[in-house]
Structures are given as C-alpha cells and as structure tokens.
Design an enzyme around this catalytic site. Sequence first.
Site, PDB file in Angstrom:
ATOM      1  N   ASP A  73      -7.759  21.003  24.961  1.00  0.00           N
ATOM      2  CA  ASP A  73      -7.568  21.574  26.299  1.00  0.00           C
ATOM      3  C   ASP A  73      -8.108  23.003  26.298  1.00  0.00           C
ATOM      4  O   ASP A  73      -7.610  23.861  25.570  1.00  0.00           O
ATOM      5  CB  ASP A  73      -6.074  21.545  26.654  1.00  0.00           C
ATOM      6  CG  ASP A  73      -5.801  22.167  28.015  1.00  0.00           C
ATOM      7  OD1 ASP A  73      -6.366  21.665  28.989  1.00  0.00           O
ATOM      8  OD2 ASP A  73      -5.044  23.141  28.095  1.00  0.00           O
ATOM      9  N   THR A 106     -10.730  22.806  32.620  1.00  0.00           N
ATOM     10  CA  THR A 106     -10.656  24.142  32.014  1.00  0.00           C
ATOM     11  C   THR A 106     -11.757  24.353  30.980  1.00  0.00           C
ATOM     12  O   THR A 106     -12.200  25.480  30.769  1.00  0.00           O
ATOM     13  CB  THR A 106      -9.284  24.355  31.339  1.00  0.00           C
ATOM     14  OG1 THR A 106      -9.025  23.242  30.486  1.00  0.00           O
ATOM     15  CG2 THR A 106      -8.185  24.453  32.370  1.00  0.00           C
ATOM     16  N   THR A 107     -12.207  23.281  30.328  1.00  0.00           N
ATOM     17  CA  THR A 107     -13.297  23.413  29.350  1.00  0.00           C
ATOM     18  C   THR A 107     -14.629  23.501  30.081  1.00  0.00           C
ATOM     19  O   THR A 107     -15.456  24.363  29.783  1.00  0.00           O
ATOM     20  CB  THR A 107     -13.296  22.198  28.391  1.00  0.00           C
ATOM     21  OG1 THR A 107     -11.991  22.019  27.871  1.00  0.00           O
ATOM     22  CG2 THR A 107     -14.272  22.400  27.254  1.00  0.00           C
ATOM     23  N   ASP A 404      -2.075  17.845  32.895  1.00  0.00           N
ATOM     24  CA  ASP A 404      -3.397  17.712  33.524  1.00  0.00           C
ATOM     25  C   ASP A 404      -3.417  16.524  34.481  1.00  0.00           C
ATOM     26  O   ASP A 404      -3.964  16.608  35.580  1.00  0.00           O
ATOM     27  CB  ASP A 404      -4.478  17.531  32.451  1.00  0.00           C
ATOM     28  CG  ASP A 404      -4.828  18.842  31.758  1.00  0.00           C
ATOM     29  OD1 ASP A 404      -4.158  19.845  32.060  1.00  0.00           O
ATOM     30  OD2 ASP A 404      -5.737  18.861  30.919  1.00  0.00           O
TER      31      ASP A 404
END
Length: 540
Positions: A73, A106-107, A404
């Site tokens: 994450d 988020t990545t 998520d």
Amino acid sequence: MASQGQIAFDEFGRPFIILRDQENQKRLTGLDAQKSHILAAKAIANTLRTSLGPKGLDKMMVSPDGDVTITNDGATILQQMDVQHEIAKLMVQLSKSQDDEIGDGTTGVVVLAGALLEYAEQLLDRGIHPIRVADGYEMAAHTAIEELERIAETFPVDGDNPEPLIKTAMTTLSSKIVNKCHRQMAEIAVNAIMSVADFERKDVDFELIKVEGKVGGTMEDSLLVKGVIVDKDFSHPQMPKEVRDAKLAILTCPFEPPKPKTKHKLDISSVEDFHKLREYEKEKFDEMVENVKSKGANLVICQWGFDDEANHLLLQKQLPAVRWVGGPEIELIAIATGGRIVPRFEELTSDKLGYAGIVRELSFGTTKDKMLVIEECKNSRAVTIFIRGGNKMIVDEAKRSVHDALCVTRNLIKDGRIVYGGGAAEIAASLSVAKKADEISTLEQYAMRAFADALESIPLALAENSGHAPIQTVAEIKSRQITENNPRLGIDCMFTGSSDMKEQHVIETLLSKKQQILLATQVVKMILKIDDIRAPNDKL
C-alpha cells in the site's frame, strides 16, 4: 581558527570551539535546485513503482523499535519511510492526500508524479521555462480528465444487487495480500458499506464501521458482524455467556463502593471497625446494583474496573458486567444500542439504557480467546468487520486492504461512474492528450506530449511487474486502442489471454482516476516552480 570560530566552555570547564560555516554553505538555486528536487521525487516514485498492480512486489519496513510491516500500500510505505528531503516529504503528503480523499490509488499517484517530473527534466534541459512546462501540464490534465469522463461508464449501484460493487472491490484487493480470499473480503466490505450507506445523500459514515483484528485462525475466518465486537469478556467466568433482550447500562463511573479520599485518614483499631467498614461498603454496593437493576438494566458496560469483591457481588445479584471497555468502543456501543453514556449513578434512568437483541461471548482458537459480540442493535447501521490472520503482519495488511475496498465502494456510491483498469484508462487519456498537443501551436505542446508519455508510465509499470515485455506490450495495446476504437483494452497482468478489461472485470472508479491525475499535476506544478530552498535561519 580563532577568526572562524569562538571558544566556549561546557559545565565542566572543558573548552570547545563553535565554527561559523553558515556563510560557506553552498545553496542550490535555479536549474540545479530543480534537478535536485526532481531527483528526490524520482527516487521515491521508483521505490513504489515495483509495488504497482496485481503482481506488484511488497515492501518490508522495519521501525526503529524492530516492528516489521510488510505491505504494498503506497500510503503506508511512504508513511513508514524516514525521508529527509523536503520534496520527498511532499511526495509522502501527496500519497496521504490520495489515501484520505479516495482511499485507493496511493501508489499510482506517486508513480505518475515521478514520471511527470522525469519528463519535465528533459524539457528543462532543452531550455523550456518551468512555468511553460507547468502550464502545458495543466492543459494536458484537463484534456485527460475530459477523455476519462467521455469513456466512463455508468455503474449500477443497487442495494438489492451488490454483485457489480463486489467485482469493483475485488479489483482493489487483487493486488493485496488477501487475494487468495479476495471474493470473501470484497463481499464483507460491500455488505458493510451497504449497511451504513445513506443513498439519498450519497454518503457513507465511516464512523459506523469498525475494523477489528485478532491474531489466530485463517483469513477465511474473517466475518462481518451486524453490531459491535468488543475485545473483552464478561467480568466473571460464571456469568452467563449469552444475554438475550439485553438492556445495557453504559457507565463511565467506577462500579465499586466509595473509597475514602487520599487526604482523609481512616483509623481502624479493631476487628469490629473493619467489619463495620466492610458492611458499609457492601451495603453501598448493593444499593448501586439495585439502582441499576431497578431501572431495568440486565447488563452493565463499564469504562472502569471493579475489584473481585464487587465482581462476586455482581454475580450473586445476577447482573452480568463487562469492565475496562475503552472510550471509542463505549461510544460505538452507545451509538449502536441507542443508549446514553452515564457519568454518575444518580443520572441513570430507564430511558438512557441501550438495547441489543443478543450479547454473546465468542470463544475461538486453542487459547480460548474471548470477545463479546453485541448484535441485533437498535441502530442496525453500526457494523464491525472482524479480521483473522496467522500473524500480526497479515492481520494489519488485511485491515489496510479492507479499508481500500471500503473506500472504493464508498466512492461508487458518491459517483457511480467507472473506467477500466489495467492501464486502459491511462492509455486512452494519453492518446487523447497527444492528439490535443498536435492542435496547439505554442510551446506548451511539448509539455502536453511529455504528459502523454508520463501517463504511459502506469501501464509500463504494470506490464513490467507482471513479467511482460513492457514497451512492446504497451505499444501493442496503444495500437489496438486506436484501430479498434476500444478504450477498455489494458495490460493482461493475470495472463488470462484477453486484454479487454471489461471481460476481466478490472474496474476502477472515475473519482479515483481523476483525483490521481489532478493531485499528481498539482504537486508537479508546485515542485517545478521551486527554484531555491532556504532554511528559516539562512542569511542572504
């Protein structure tokens, strides 16, 4: 040396020299500063690049205390990293913003920002001014978002048919550690959101969803409880393990006989005095128990503890009790059961009691760990996701993964439009931006083409992490998107034989994709406009 420094003495009289080298420090300005910033941002993006996609690799972070975290994450990885460079800190905040706002991607947002800066560096080397690059990126971002909105499909969000939502949640979980049971986890997340969602306002109150984890068992043992789980058991082992039609007295005052205050001195000089004191305490405590029972309560939830004597009396009076229930938990119990938190015994009334259909003790594992489950509550919208796993790392990562999935489902309720994953949306947006760049006569066209190339970094990373030949695969998909006019074609990360993401059910929310492009563009524009860094105490 005396001219450069100053002699000072410590508390033991030992001399030491203070050197003045502030004036001699080199400070980067102009293009050198921008290159330095871009280098730091690229280093962060390259760290995360390998974690992208369903075949992305995990990172292991070890804290100064020796605690180990294993995750892919992006937000968690960056939060755990100890970064010193100011621009690297900006990238950490970028990932956190995406996590707070959307919860997913988020990545991807950091990888995209890194790629944008990498291509911006080439433009700066060619003599294009940073402001023109930033303006070109701004125009390109608008074009990309228009294209995403054009290719987006409306998604059926229906409480009676959760299957499409489950498939979207499964896309999020496919890259996580829970992918061996991602169907079950997706169902749990969707059912939790459906229980608390307000479809009229298109909003979801995350305060009503509690994610609780317990080491032990397998991940398949995870479940959704329509109520509250508390990591406590009844205060006495002989109390009943199940209370039906529970009327809960929720107390934040200590449930025990009054104690003499510390500033008062109590002398007990004989056995009779001691017995009198004991009788007095017992009498007072009996009054407390009778007071609670007379209001109709048949279960006490107490924020504080009570001693063994009080515990024994509660058992005698057949009043089950739970002690040491923490502040957030007691608030959630009050919300779920419709009860009021009572700070003093005198204030307890029957209308302040909470109601639950059943309160039972769960026992599991060889260690016979016990937890309380409060179900069939007055406010049925409060739910708890209970996650099991073989060790703490797996439970923690499963919690992050479920968060998520919850966020993605929440986003679909807010805006029921989707685009297709696997890099399909990025390639479609890249083609649109490149086409728009050809129509522009000013210098910004170079920045727009760079933006189009940067968008391809996401599918390139996905292909690379999955074991495909990255450039060849992306070029092939681009060509097919143009010839077949099909924006659903993406990288076949799972080697299913089909590049159509609609067939593979690889779905992402439009909100998440738009936010990724907007946030990455804003941060990159900010970094490009910085040509000097000064500390507050720097002298000119």
